[in-house]
Every structure is written in C-alpha cells, then in structure tokens.
Design a protein around this motif. Structure first.
Motif, mmCIF file in Angstrom:
data_model
loop_
_atom_site.group_PDB
_atom_site.id
_atom_site.type_symbol
_atom_site.label_atom_id
_atom_site.label_comp_id
_atom_site.label_asym_id
_atom_site.label_seq_id
_atom_site.Cartn_x
_atom_site.Cartn_y
_atom_site.Cartn_z
ATOM 1 N N GLY A 49 13.619 -17.041 -4.277
ATOM 2 C CA GLY A 49 14.088 -18.192 -5.023
ATOM 3 C C GLY A 49 15.581 -18.351 -5.116
ATOM 4 N N SER A 50 15.978 -19.195 -6.034
ATOM 5 C CA SER A 50 17.354 -19.676 -6.119
ATOM 6 C C SER A 50 18.378 -18.561 -6.206
ATOM 7 C CB SER A 50 17.507 -20.595 -7.333
ATOM 8 O OG SER A 50 16.789 -21.784 -7.143
ATOM 9 N N SER A 51 18.169 -17.613 -7.121
ATOM 10 C CA SER A 51 19.180 -16.570 -7.301
ATOM 11 C C SER A 51 19.295 -15.686 -6.064
ATOM 12 C CB SER A 51 18.848 -15.727 -8.529
ATOM 13 O OG SER A 51 17.570 -15.140 -8.402
ATOM 14 N N ASP A 85 17.358 -27.529 -8.966
ATOM 15 C CA ASP A 85 17.957 -28.435 -7.988
ATOM 16 C C ASP A 85 16.852 -29.125 -7.187
ATOM 17 O OD1 ASP A 85 19.279 -29.620 -5.861
ATOM 18 O OD2 ASP A 85 20.568 -27.907 -5.454
ATOM 19 N N LEU A 86 16.737 -30.438 -7.312
ATOM 20 C CA LEU A 86 15.696 -31.168 -6.591
ATOM 21 C C LEU A 86 15.883 -31.090 -5.084
ATOM 22 C CD1 LEU A 86 15.315 -34.338 -8.843
ATOM 23 C CD2 LEU A 86 13.645 -32.496 -8.546
ATOM 24 N N MET A 101 8.850 -23.623 -8.570
ATOM 25 C CA MET A 101 9.068 -23.707 -10.002
ATOM 26 C C MET A 101 10.308 -24.540 -10.261
ATOM 27 S SD MET A 101 10.333 -20.996 -12.819
ATOM 28 C CE MET A 101 10.530 -21.521 -14.529
ATOM 29 N N VAL A 102 10.146 -25.592 -11.034
ATOM 30 C CA VAL A 102 11.287 -26.384 -11.472
ATOM 31 C C VAL A 102 11.617 -25.923 -12.889
ATOM 32 C CG1 VAL A 102 9.754 -28.276 -12.199
ATOM 33 C CG2 VAL A 102 12.198 -28.685 -11.905
ATOM 34 N N ASP A 103 12.851 -25.512 -13.096
ATOM 35 C CA ASP A 103 13.252 -24.932 -14.377
ATOM 36 C C ASP A 103 14.170 -25.890 -15.128
ATOM 37 O OD1 ASP A 103 13.982 -23.455 -16.530
ATOM 38 O OD2 ASP A 103 14.883 -21.799 -15.413
ATOM 39 N N LEU A 115 13.013 -34.350 -15.166
ATOM 40 C CA LEU A 115 13.276 -33.501 -13.996
ATOM 41 C C LEU A 115 11.972 -32.962 -13.425
ATOM 42 C CD1 LEU A 115 15.251 -31.919 -12.142
ATOM 43 C CD2 LEU A 115 15.223 -30.105 -13.884
ATOM 44 N N THR A 116 11.102 -32.494 -14.289
ATOM 45 C CA THR A 116 9.838 -31.908 -13.839
ATOM 46 C C THR A 116 8.963 -32.937 -13.155
ATOM 47 O OG1 THR A 116 9.948 -30.281 -15.631
ATOM 48 C CG2 THR A 116 7.809 -30.636 -14.594
#
Length: 288
Positions: A49-51, A85-86, A101-103, A115-116
């Motif tokens: 994921g992102s991180s 981030d979309l 996962m959208v946080d 956003l979700t």
C-alpha cells in the motif's frame, strides 16, 4: 491465484473466523507472506500500500505483489492499504489489485463519505471491492512507538450504519480501542461497542492495529464479526530481529543472501502463526 470478490470475506464473517491482511514492503516480506499463505491453505490478503510505495516505488511493488500472487497456488488477494489518493486507487485498480482501502478517517464525516463514494464508484466499475474506515486509530502505521488508544476516536455504531448506506462500501474498518503499533500496556478493545457496530451494519468489519493484541481480545473481536485483521508491526519486528541476529555471522563474508533469507523466513513463520490463529486449519506445514 488471485482472490477476487468478497466471497472469502463474507464466508469468514459467517463462520466466525478472519482473513489476515499482511503488509509487505519489499521482496522478502512479499515472499514470506506468500509462503505463509501456501502453508496455511487459507485465504490471505497481501497488502502493498501507500506507505510501502514510498520505499519501494509504486510500480515496482505493485508488479512484485501481483506477480507473486498470480504465481502462487494459494488464495491471495492483493490489497491497497490506507490510501487517501483517488489517483493512486485508480492506478492500483487498473493494475489488477483485487481490493482497495480508501482512508478518509482523518476527514469530517461528510467529506469521508464523499471521498469513499468516489473510490467505490471507480473500484466497483472494475469488480474490485472497497474497504473504508470510520473512526481514528492512534499510533503510526509504519513505526512502532508506544501508541496510546486515547489518541484515537471510537466508531459510533449509528454513524457506521449511515456511512455504509451512504457509500456502498464492502467492508468497514472500525476504531474500538485498537491502535497502530505496539503499546507499553496491553490494549483493551471495547468489544461491546464492536458488537453494536456488527448489529448495525451488514458488511464485514475490519480490525487494524492487531499486532501485540492479547489473544483473548483478538479472538473476541473475531467472534463479534471482524472478518479481516490487519497485521504490520508484528511482521516488521520479526523481520528486523531475524536480520539483526543474522548480521554478525554474515558481515565477515558480506553474506547478504543469508541475511535476507533469515528475514524472509521470520516473516513467513510469523504470518503462518497468525493466519492459523485467525482461521485454524488441519494444516501444520511449515513454509520453506
């Protein structure tokens, strides 16, 4: 074998077990997670994921995770964890991720919903399921400090029902006293609140911050409807401890292979133990 759709998740919720979501940062952690899934014979989510993209690069880590999952005989989903981030969500959906996962947990409720909903529209169009988060966890996703539950905010059951109805998400990550990372004192989950959330929403629940949770707390959460459990810090600690132990013998000959292997094997053993705890099977095979 890529694990598409929510059938495995909903089956876990129905049967009182949970699917682990293991965070991967590099080749060795990906390989260790895959080895554990193969040994356990149970579904596992490989979370690149992102991180982790900040370390390995998004394109490289996406390709690595997807290739490993496709080549394995295990049922492996590839999941984007904690994205705000979309554009990033769209890129992972297009690359072949099976879930995202959208946080929006850091946003006011209405903005989190907006956003979700956008993430759900993009992901569902490609057959990808979506996890979202309501409530906030204390601690850092990538650095294990002495996090304290007081730094977060609990998920409200009634608001959870409103959120799920308004967004169409497939799974909901909740805050019930759980934290990211290890804590100086054992975490006590608000299991009564968790049961009320379970009664209020129809989608499977997700527990982040499971590393270091007392077993009775973790399994209590699973019995109350948590169908996906995220584990990060516990794998990181196992990896670093194994590498640290291997270094004195590896340094004289600059033996990087034995060091990397030690880290990978430690991740595999830890992930297998957690997978079997969350979803027991007759299999006791150890990964190689």
């Amino acid at each position: 074998m890529l694990l598409h759709g929510t059938d495995a998740l909903t089956a876990a919720a129905r049967e009182g077990r949970a699917i682990p979501g293991f965070v991967a940062y590099n080749l060795e952690t990906v390989q260790g997670i895959v080895a554990a899934a193969e040994a356990a014979g149970r579904p596992v989510l490989l979370q690149a994921g992102s991180s982790a993209f900040k370390h390995a690069g998004r394109a490289a880590l996406m390709a690595l995770a997807l290739d490993a999952a496709r080549r394995s005989d295990a049922a492996l989903g590839v999941h984007l964890d904690h994205s705000r981030d979309l554009e990033e969500i769209t890129a992972c959906v297009e690359a072949g991720y099976t879930s995202v996962m959208v946080d929006g947990s850091h946003l006011p409720f209405a903005e989190n919903v907006a956003l979700t909903r956008k993430a759900v529209e993009r992901a569902h169009a490609a057959g990808v399921w979506v996890e979202a988060e309501l409530g906030a966890l204390a601690g850092d996703e990538d650095v294990s400090t002495d996090a304290r539950a007081a730094g977060g905010s609990m998920t409200d059951p009634e608001q959870a029902a409103e959120f799920v109805a308004a967004t169409g998400v497939d799974a909901l990550a909740v805050a019930v006293g759980n934290v990211h990372g290890f804590t100086a004192e054992p975490v006590r989950l608000d299991l009564d609140r968790l049961a009320r959330i379970r009664a209020a929403v129809a989608v499977p629940l997700v527990l982040h911050g499971a590393s270091g949770l007392p077993e009775e707390q973790l399994l209590g959460a699973v019995r109350r409807g948590v169908a996906k459990v995220n584990v990060n810090a516990e794998l990181r600690r196992a990896y670093l401890q194994a590498v640290s132990s291997a270094l004195p013998g590896a340094l004289p000959g600059a033996d990087v292979v034995s060091t990397w292997t030690a880290g990978r094997d430690a991740v595999a053993a830890t992930a297998l133990r957690i997978t079997q705890k969350l979803s027991p099977t007759p299999s006791t095979t150890q990964p190689t």
